[in-house]
Each structure stands twice: as C-alpha cells, then as structure tokens.
Design a protein around this motif. Sequence first.
Motif, mmCIF file in Angstrom:
data_model
loop_
_atom_site.group_PDB
_atom_site.id
_atom_site.type_symbol
_atom_site.label_atom_id
_atom_site.label_comp_id
_atom_site.label_asym_id
_atom_site.label_seq_id
_atom_site.Cartn_x
_atom_site.Cartn_y
_atom_site.Cartn_z
ATOM 1 N N ALA A 2 0.828 -1.202 0.000
ATOM 2 C CA ALA A 2 0.000 0.000 0.000
ATOM 3 C C ALA A 2 0.864 1.254 0.000
ATOM 4 C CB ALA A 2 -0.928 0.000 1.199
ATOM 5 N N SER A 3 2.011 1.222 0.688
ATOM 6 C CA SER A 3 2.872 2.408 0.709
ATOM 7 C C SER A 3 3.513 2.655 -0.650
ATOM 8 C CB SER A 3 3.944 2.261 1.784
ATOM 9 O OG SER A 3 4.790 1.168 1.467
ATOM 10 N N SER A 4 3.859 1.606 -1.403
ATOM 11 C CA SER A 4 4.435 1.803 -2.727
ATOM 12 C C SER A 4 3.397 2.347 -3.699
ATOM 13 C CB SER A 4 5.054 0.502 -3.250
ATOM 14 O OG SER A 4 4.038 -0.469 -3.429
ATOM 15 N N LEU A 5 2.157 1.989 -3.537
ATOM 16 C CA LEU A 5 1.094 2.495 -4.386
ATOM 17 C C LEU A 5 0.883 3.984 -4.156
ATOM 18 C CD1 LEU A 5 -1.127 1.939 -6.437
ATOM 19 C CD2 LEU A 5 -2.641 1.333 -4.549
ATOM 20 N N SER A 6 0.903 4.435 -2.900
ATOM 21 C CA SER A 6 0.698 5.856 -2.620
ATOM 22 C C SER A 6 1.852 6.696 -3.157
ATOM 23 C CB SER A 6 0.515 6.082 -1.122
ATOM 24 O OG SER A 6 1.705 5.763 -0.428
ATOM 25 N N VAL A 7 3.080 6.165 -3.138
ATOM 26 C CA VAL A 7 4.222 6.892 -3.698
ATOM 27 C C VAL A 7 4.052 7.046 -5.202
ATOM 28 C CG1 VAL A 7 6.707 6.793 -4.105
ATOM 29 C CG2 VAL A 7 5.798 6.208 -1.864
ATOM 30 N N GLY A 8 3.568 6.019 -5.878
ATOM 31 C CA GLY A 8 3.335 6.076 -7.320
ATOM 32 C C GLY A 8 2.274 7.103 -7.682
ATOM 33 N N VAL A 9 1.230 7.205 -6.889
ATOM 34 C CA VAL A 9 0.170 8.184 -7.131
ATOM 35 C C VAL A 9 0.704 9.595 -6.934
ATOM 36 C CG1 VAL A 9 -2.050 9.031 -6.299
ATOM 37 C CG2 VAL A 9 -1.671 6.573 -6.584
ATOM 38 N N GLN A 10 1.509 9.813 -5.902
ATOM 39 C CA GLN A 10 2.089 11.139 -5.666
ATOM 40 C C GLN A 10 3.043 11.507 -6.790
ATOM 41 O OE1 GLN A 10 3.913 10.840 -1.844
ATOM 42 N NE2 GLN A 10 1.993 10.950 -0.715
ATOM 43 N N ALA A 11 3.816 10.562 -7.294
ATOM 44 C CA ALA A 11 4.760 10.838 -8.377
ATOM 45 C C ALA A 11 4.019 11.207 -9.650
ATOM 46 C CB ALA A 11 5.661 9.636 -8.608
ATOM 47 N N ALA A 12 2.880 10.588 -9.916
ATOM 48 C CA ALA A 12 2.111 10.908 -11.120
ATOM 49 C C ALA A 12 1.642 12.350 -11.079
ATOM 50 C CB ALA A 12 0.933 9.951 -11.247
ATOM 51 N N PHE A 14 3.115 14.791 -9.515
ATOM 52 C CA PHE A 14 4.300 15.629 -9.655
ATOM 53 C C PHE A 14 4.686 15.784 -11.122
ATOM 54 C CE2 PHE A 14 8.945 15.846 -10.074
ATOM 55 C CZ PHE A 14 9.165 17.061 -9.454
ATOM 56 N N VAL A 15 4.640 14.717 -11.872
ATOM 57 C CA VAL A 15 5.015 14.764 -13.287
ATOM 58 C C VAL A 15 4.023 15.606 -14.078
ATOM 59 C CG1 VAL A 15 5.334 13.348 -15.362
ATOM 60 C CG2 VAL A 15 6.250 12.575 -13.173
ATOM 61 N N GLU A 16 2.764 15.510 -13.776
ATOM 62 C CA GLU A 16 1.748 16.291 -14.494
ATOM 63 C C GLU A 16 1.930 17.787 -14.274
ATOM 64 O OE1 GLU A 16 -1.902 14.739 -13.081
ATOM 65 O OE2 GLU A 16 -1.733 12.875 -14.215
ATOM 66 N N ASP A 17 2.377 18.192 -13.097
ATOM 67 C CA ASP A 17 2.541 19.608 -12.787
ATOM 68 C C ASP A 17 3.951 20.116 -13.070
ATOM 69 O OD1 ASP A 17 -0.064 19.724 -11.943
ATOM 70 O OD2 ASP A 17 0.429 19.338 -9.840
ATOM 71 N N ALA A 18 4.819 19.289 -13.582
ATOM 72 C CA ALA A 18 6.226 19.672 -13.790
ATOM 73 C C ALA A 18 6.363 20.632 -14.960
ATOM 74 C CB ALA A 18 7.067 18.432 -14.033
ATOM 75 N N LYS A 19 7.362 21.487 -14.865
ATOM 76 C CA LYS A 19 7.662 22.448 -15.927
ATOM 77 C C LYS A 19 9.171 22.453 -16.133
ATOM 78 C CE LYS A 19 7.458 27.327 -17.065
ATOM 79 N NZ LYS A 19 7.089 28.653 -16.631
ATOM 80 N N VAL A 20 9.605 22.426 -17.388
ATOM 81 C CA VAL A 20 11.030 22.403 -17.714
ATOM 82 C C VAL A 20 11.338 23.588 -18.616
ATOM 83 C CG1 VAL A 20 12.847 21.118 -18.875
ATOM 84 C CG2 VAL A 20 11.130 19.904 -17.552
ATOM 85 N N THR A 21 12.391 24.300 -18.295
ATOM 86 C CA THR A 21 12.854 25.408 -19.132
ATOM 87 C C THR A 21 14.282 25.112 -19.559
ATOM 88 O OG1 THR A 21 11.476 26.949 -17.894
ATOM 89 C CG2 THR A 21 13.229 27.889 -19.229
ATOM 90 N N LEU A 22 14.540 25.189 -20.851
ATOM 91 C CA LEU A 22 15.854 24.896 -21.383
ATOM 92 C C LEU A 22 16.386 26.153 -22.057
ATOM 93 C CD1 LEU A 22 18.020 22.762 -22.000
ATOM 94 C CD2 LEU A 22 16.776 22.269 -24.107
#
Length: 50
Positions: A2-12, A14-22
Amino acid sequence: MASSLSVGVQAAGFVEDAKVTLGLRNYYFNRNFLNQTQGGQGQAEGWTQS
C-alpha cells in the motif's frame, strides 16, 4: 504494498505539474590575423553551444 502504491500516485501528480525550461547559448568567433609573420596562422574560428 500500500505504501508503494501511494508513492506512485504522488509521483504521477508531480510529473503532471512539472515544468522544464531549457536555455541554450551559442557562441561563434572568427578572427583574421592581419599582422602575421612568415608561416604563421592566417585565421582562427570556432563555435560552441552550452
């Protein structure tokens, strides 16, 4: 498990809200040696990107 599942949901989220500037910079130089000695180098040039 259950703890690994919650980490995966939090990571998803984070990726959706991520912004990269190059930011890239180019530099080119070309130099002619007007007062060259016999057998010396006539010109130099170079290019770089970082």
